[in-house]
Design a protein around this motif. Sequence first.
Motif, PDB file in Angstrom:
ATOM      1  N   ILE A 235     -51.807 -18.076  56.335  1.00  0.00           N
ATOM      2  CA  ILE A 235     -51.394 -17.204  55.181  1.00  0.00           C
ATOM      3  C   ILE A 235     -49.805 -16.848  55.475  1.00  0.00           C
ATOM      4  CG2 ILE A 235     -53.947 -16.123  54.856  1.00  0.00           C
ATOM      5  CD1 ILE A 235     -52.556 -13.640  56.285  1.00  0.00           C
ATOM      6  N   CYS A 236     -49.582 -16.520  54.045  1.00  0.00           N
ATOM      7  CA  CYS A 236     -48.090 -15.775  53.997  1.00  0.00           C
ATOM      8  C   CYS A 236     -48.463 -14.304  54.541  1.00  0.00           C
ATOM      9  CB  CYS A 236     -47.375 -16.224  52.795  1.00  0.00           C
ATOM     10  SG  CYS A 236     -45.996 -14.899  52.625  1.00  0.00           S
ATOM     11  N   ASP A 237     -47.878 -13.741  55.489  1.00  0.00           N
ATOM     12  CA  ASP A 237     -48.249 -12.405  55.846  1.00  0.00           C
ATOM     13  C   ASP A 237     -46.876 -11.605  55.680  1.00  0.00           C
ATOM     14  OD1 ASP A 237     -46.907 -13.344  58.078  1.00  0.00           O
ATOM     15  OD2 ASP A 237     -47.860 -11.783  59.330  1.00  0.00           O
ATOM     16  N   HIS A 238     -45.870 -12.209  55.030  1.00  0.00           N
ATOM     17  CA  HIS A 238     -44.658 -11.400  54.877  1.00  0.00           C
ATOM     18  C   HIS A 238     -44.569 -11.131  53.188  1.00  0.00           C
ATOM     19  CE1 HIS A 238     -40.480 -10.121  56.273  1.00  0.00           C
ATOM     20  NE2 HIS A 238     -40.507  -9.506  54.696  1.00  0.00           N
ATOM     21  N   PHE A 239     -44.814  -9.664  52.774  1.00  0.00           N
ATOM     22  CA  PHE A 239     -45.229  -9.347  51.201  1.00  0.00           C
ATOM     23  C   PHE A 239     -44.180 -10.184  50.626  1.00  0.00           C
ATOM     24  CE2 PHE A 239     -45.376  -7.039  47.744  1.00  0.00           C
ATOM     25  CZ  PHE A 239     -46.655  -6.972  47.211  1.00  0.00           C
ATOM     26  N   CYS A 240     -44.564 -10.920  49.700  1.00  0.00           N
ATOM     27  CA  CYS A 240     -43.378 -11.610  48.795  1.00  0.00           C
ATOM     28  C   CYS A 240     -43.542 -11.541  47.281  1.00  0.00           C
ATOM     29  CB  CYS A 240     -43.355 -13.407  49.260  1.00  0.00           C
ATOM     30  SG  CYS A 240     -44.910 -14.070  48.959  1.00  0.00           S
ATOM     31  N   GLY A 241     -44.347 -10.451  46.852  1.00  0.00           N
ATOM     32  CA  GLY A 241     -44.346 -10.328  45.407  1.00  0.00           C
ATOM     33  C   GLY A 241     -45.957 -10.428  44.885  1.00  0.00           C
TER      34      GLY A 241
ATOM     35  N   THR B  76     -38.213 -14.563  51.889  1.00  0.00           N
ATOM     36  CA  THR B  76     -38.695 -14.562  53.295  1.00  0.00           C
ATOM     37  C   THR B  76     -40.207 -14.630  53.294  1.00  0.00           C
ATOM     38  OG1 THR B  76     -36.873 -13.559  54.222  1.00  0.00           O
ATOM     39  CG2 THR B  76     -39.038 -13.540  55.500  1.00  0.00           C
ATOM     40  N   HIS B  77     -40.812 -15.584  53.590  1.00  0.00           N
ATOM     41  CA  HIS B  77     -42.313 -15.823  53.812  1.00  0.00           C
ATOM     42  C   HIS B  77     -42.579 -15.506  55.165  1.00  0.00           C
ATOM     43  CE1 HIS B  77     -42.706 -16.814  49.507  1.00  0.00           C
ATOM     44  NE2 HIS B  77     -41.536 -17.485  49.753  1.00  0.00           N
ATOM     45  N   GLY B  78     -44.102 -15.419  55.206  1.00  0.00           N
ATOM     46  CA  GLY B  78     -44.656 -15.360  56.758  1.00  0.00           C
ATOM     47  C   GLY B  78     -45.467 -16.778  56.742  1.00  0.00           C
TER      48      GLY B  78
ATOM     49  N   ASN C 177     -48.250 -12.399  43.897  1.00  0.00           N
ATOM     50  CA  ASN C 177     -49.341 -13.159  43.987  1.00  0.00           C
ATOM     51  C   ASN C 177     -49.378 -13.402  45.561  1.00  0.00           C
ATOM     52  OD1 ASN C 177     -51.820 -14.063  43.008  1.00  0.00           O
ATOM     53  ND2 ASN C 177     -50.931 -15.481  41.537  1.00  0.00           N
ATOM     54  N   HIS C 178     -48.826 -12.440  46.343  1.00  0.00           N
ATOM     55  CA  HIS C 178     -48.749 -12.904  47.758  1.00  0.00           C
ATOM     56  C   HIS C 178     -49.952 -13.009  48.611  1.00  0.00           C
ATOM     57  CE1 HIS C 178     -47.974 -11.831  51.874  1.00  0.00           C
ATOM     58  NE2 HIS C 178     -48.777 -10.907  51.880  1.00  0.00           N
ATOM     59  N   GLY C 179     -51.149 -11.812  48.015  1.00  0.00           N
ATOM     60  CA  GLY C 179     -52.218 -11.938  48.650  1.00  0.00           C
ATOM     61  C   GLY C 179     -53.369 -13.232  48.674  1.00  0.00           C
ATOM     62  N   ASN C 180     -52.483 -13.909  47.839  1.00  0.00           N
ATOM     63  CA  ASN C 180     -53.487 -15.604  47.904  1.00  0.00           C
ATOM     64  C   ASN C 180     -52.778 -16.577  48.388  1.00  0.00           C
ATOM     65  OD1 ASN C 180     -56.237 -14.745  47.227  1.00  0.00           O
ATOM     66  ND2 ASN C 180     -55.254 -13.908  45.298  1.00  0.00           N
ATOM     67  N   MET C 181     -51.587 -16.262  48.907  1.00  0.00           N
ATOM     68  CA  MET C 181     -50.417 -17.502  49.332  1.00  0.00           C
ATOM     69  C   MET C 181     -51.134 -17.885  50.761  1.00  0.00           C
ATOM     70  SD  MET C 181     -46.434 -17.450  49.471  1.00  0.00           S
ATOM     71  CE  MET C 181     -45.585 -18.646  50.491  1.00  0.00           C
ATOM     72  N   LYS C 182     -51.677 -18.920  50.660  1.00  0.00           N
ATOM     73  CA  LYS C 182     -52.206 -19.676  52.127  1.00  0.00           C
ATOM     74  C   LYS C 182     -52.195 -21.275  52.020  1.00  0.00           C
ATOM     75  CE  LYS C 182     -56.741 -19.476  49.824  1.00  0.00           C
ATOM     76  NZ  LYS C 182     -57.855 -18.898  49.579  1.00  0.00           N
TER      77      LYS C 182
HETATM   78 CU   LIG Z   1     -45.141 -15.198  50.598  1.00  0.00          CU
END
Ligand SMILES: [Cu+2]
Lengths: 330, 123
Positions: B104-110, B69-71, B112-117
Motif C-alpha cells: 500500500i501507499c502509506d504516505h497520505f497523498c489525497g 511523496t508516496h509510501g 483516494n489515498h486509502g485505496n492506493m495499492k
Molecule cells: Cu499515495
Amino acid sequence: MKPDRRSFMKIAGTSLGIGVLYSAVPAAALTGEAGEMFSFLGKRNGEKVTPFSFVQLSDAHVGFNGPPDPLGTKAFERAVEMVNALPQRPDLVLFTGDLTHDTEDKDVHAQRMKQFKEISSRMNVPLIKCVPGEHDAGLDHSGLYREFFGETYYSFDHRGMHFVALDNVSQGKPKVGAEQLDWLKKDLARFPKSAPIVVFTHRPLFDLKPDWEWFTSDGDEVMNVLVPYENVTVLYGHIHRDDTHEEGHVHHYAAKSLIFAFPDPAKVADKKPIPFDKDQPFKNLGIRQVQANAKGSTSTSSIAISDIELTAREFLGINGVHQILKDPSL
Amino acid sequence: MKSFYTRFLLIAFVTAVSFFSAGPMSTPVNAKSPRVVEITAKRFGFSPDTVTLKKDETVVLRLKSEDVTHGFFLRALKLDEDISPDSPTDITVTPTTAGTFTTICDHFCGANHGNMKMTIVVE
Ligand SMILES: [Cu+2]
C-alpha cells in the motif's frame, strides 16, 4: 468474574446507537496501594478522584459528501444532540481524529475545521479534546490543524485519570516517531505503574489490518512504553467500526465513525464503505460514550442501544484497571 | 576417545556447512547483478499494479513518483519506504516466502489515498 479482589478503579462503557459512553469508577473503601494511588493523584491534581463519564466520538469527516453518506454532517449533529440529551452530563468528549475530510484547497479545509468547531461547540460539555486524523493533518503535516486545535500530542489529568493524546498521522505516515516516543516516556515517568491511563489516538497501535492501512508502523515501540503500566486503555478511530483487542493487559477499543462504516476485513476483500441505507441512515455509525459510576453499574440512558457493553472487572491495586468487553449478542 | 572423535566430526561438519553457505555470499564477483524492476507511483495508483518476483531471487525495486511523496509499505516483506518525486528510491529485496502480497501507499497523498495499492506475487 468473581469479585474476590479489592476494587480500585473501573471503566464501563455503553455503545449508543451513535457512540459510546464510558464510566470511570473509583471503588469505595480504598486502602493500601489503591488508596495511596488516589491520594497521590489527588495531591497532584488538587482534585478528588470522583466518578465521571466521558464520551468518545470519531471520524466525523466534516466536508465529506458522497454516496456512502449523502447526509454530510447529519450523524455528527445527531451525536451532538445525543450527548446533550444524556441524563448525566459527561465531563469530557474525546475526538479521535478525522474531524474533517481532506481537500487540497486550504481555504475550504479551514472552512471545514471551522464548521467542525461550530458543531462540536454545541455540545454541553466542559471539555473537548481532539487528536488529528490523516484527513485533517496528512497533507500539510498538521499545519492547519494546529492553527485550529493546537498541539497534536499532549497529556492532561482528569479526576485521577491520566489522559494521553498521541499523534500517528502528522508525518503523512502511520507513525508516532522518535520525538513523540521520547516525550511519552518522560510524560509517564512521573506516574506510579498502577496509575489509570487512557491513551487516545487516531490509528490502531497494533497491526489490525496493514493491507488497509490499519496499523501504526512503530506501534510496538509505543506499546513497549505503555506495557509497564498496569492500567492502560487505548481508544482509537480510523477504522469506522467497532473493534476490541487485548494484548498483554492493555485493552484497545475502536469507535465507529460519524460518516460511513467500513466492513469487517475478515469477511470482505476490498476496503470499500458499506453502502448508504436510506431507511437506516445512521446504521453502523457511532458515538462512544464512557461513564464513571460510583456503584459500578453500566450507565443507562433513554437513547442507549447497547450493542456493546464494556463492563468492569474487580481487580487488585497492583493489577490495575482491567476491563472486559462483553458483546450481549454473543 | 569415542566422544572426542564424535565431537571432532561434528565440528568438521559444522565448518563445512558454514563454508558452503557462506560461499555464494562471499563471492559477489561471480553473482549476476540483480534484476531491476521499476514501479511508478502516481496519485492514486502504482504502475504496473502487479509485479511478479521469484522466491529467493534478489531484485532491485526502483520506485519513482510522478507527483507527490508516496509510501511503499508491505509488512510481510518488511518494506517501509517513502517515494519522493525528486529522485528514485532503490530497494533490494529477496523474498523468501511465496504468496500474493498487497503493498500500500502509506504516505497520505489525497482523496483516494486509502485505496492506493499494488500486488506483489512471489512464485
Ligand atoms: Cu499515495
